[in-house]
Motif scaffolding. Structure first.
Motif, short mmCIF file in Angstrom:
data_model
loop_
_atom_site.label_atom_id
_atom_site.label_comp_id
_atom_site.label_asym_id
_atom_site.label_seq_id
_atom_site.Cartn_x
_atom_site.Cartn_y
_atom_site.Cartn_z
N ILE A 1 2.92 0.17 -13.18
CA ILE A 1 2.21 -0.48 -12.08
C ILE A 1 1.77 0.63 -11.14
N ASN A 2 0.47 0.69 -10.88
CA ASN A 2 -0.10 1.77 -10.09
C ASN A 2 -0.55 1.28 -8.71
N ALA A 3 -0.67 2.22 -7.78
CA ALA A 3 -1.13 1.90 -6.42
C ALA A 3 -2.59 1.45 -6.47
N PRO A 4 -2.92 0.32 -5.86
CA PRO A 4 -4.30 -0.16 -5.87
C PRO A 4 -5.21 0.59 -4.89
N PHE A 5 -4.62 1.34 -3.94
CA PHE A 5 -5.41 2.11 -2.98
C PHE A 5 -4.51 3.13 -2.31
N VAL A 6 -5.09 3.96 -1.46
CA VAL A 6 -4.39 5.02 -0.75
C VAL A 6 -3.62 4.44 0.44
N GLU B 1 8.44 5.03 1.96
CA GLU B 1 7.59 5.76 2.91
C GLU B 1 6.84 6.93 2.28
N SER B 2 6.66 6.90 0.95
CA SER B 2 5.87 7.93 0.27
C SER B 2 4.39 7.66 0.46
N THR B 3 3.62 8.74 0.62
CA THR B 3 2.17 8.61 0.64
C THR B 3 1.69 8.53 -0.80
N VAL B 4 0.87 7.53 -1.09
CA VAL B 4 0.36 7.36 -2.45
C VAL B 4 -1.15 7.40 -2.45
N GLU B 5 -1.70 7.92 -3.52
CA GLU B 5 -3.14 7.95 -3.73
C GLU B 5 -3.53 6.75 -4.60
N TYR B 6 -4.81 6.49 -4.71
CA TYR B 6 -5.29 5.45 -5.61
C TYR B 6 -4.80 5.74 -7.02
N ASN B 7 -4.25 4.75 -7.68
CA ASN B 7 -3.80 4.81 -9.07
C ASN B 7 -2.51 5.63 -9.28
N THR B 8 -1.79 5.97 -8.21
CA THR B 8 -0.50 6.65 -8.34
C THR B 8 0.49 5.70 -9.02
N ILE C 1 1.96 -1.56 0.72
CA ILE C 1 1.24 -0.33 1.06
C ILE C 1 0.57 -0.55 2.42
N GLU C 2 0.81 0.41 3.32
CA GLU C 2 0.19 0.37 4.63
C GLU C 2 -1.00 1.31 4.63
#
Length: 138
Positions: free
Chosen positions: A64-69, A124-131, A99-100
């Protein structure tokens, strides 16, 4: 404060990529919400090396990946338990995190059913799109 026309407001809402907008002016209120669909999960055929439980030699792994930053949160607040943990069986549509982005909190929901084998990001990790956020087996 001048409120633009509804058509102009919707257009700006979509252009900005927002998922939630609420405007209050006296007794008047407008709320715009957009549900985000998570892109199809990435699947890999890999040999399972996690536990000696009754796991087939080859199990289908789904990420499951991040949908946005934004900033990923594992629980609704610091005082509450995490949404999911390793070993949990989750259902399609279940919230796995938040995701905030731009002070907007958006739930990240699973598009598939499965059992969590890995949680790849910390609170509280910063994620990029699709991370990649979580790995499941089904």
């Amino acid at each position: 404060m001048e409120i633009p026309s509804l058509d102009e407001l919707i257009s700006k809402f979509q252009e900005a990529g927002l998922t939630h907008l609420e405007i209050k002016n006296g007794e008047n209120q407008i709320t715009l919400k957009k549900e985000i669909k998570i892109a199809a999960p990435i699947t890999n055929e890999q040999e399972s090396v996690t536990d000696k439980k009754t796991i087939p030699e080859k199990s289908k792994k789904i990420t499951i990946n991040a949908p946005f930053v934004g900033t990923f949160y594992t629980s609704p607040s610091p005082q509450e338990d995490t949404f999911v943990k390793i070993g949990d069986k989750i259902q399609k549509g279940q919230v796995i995190g938040i995701i905030e982005a731009m002070k907007m909190m958006t739930e990240v929901k699973s598009e598939v059913t499965g059992t969590i084998t890995e949680i790849l990001v910390t609170n509280e990790s910063t994620v990029e799109y699709n991370t990649p956020l979580i790995v499941l087996k089904n």
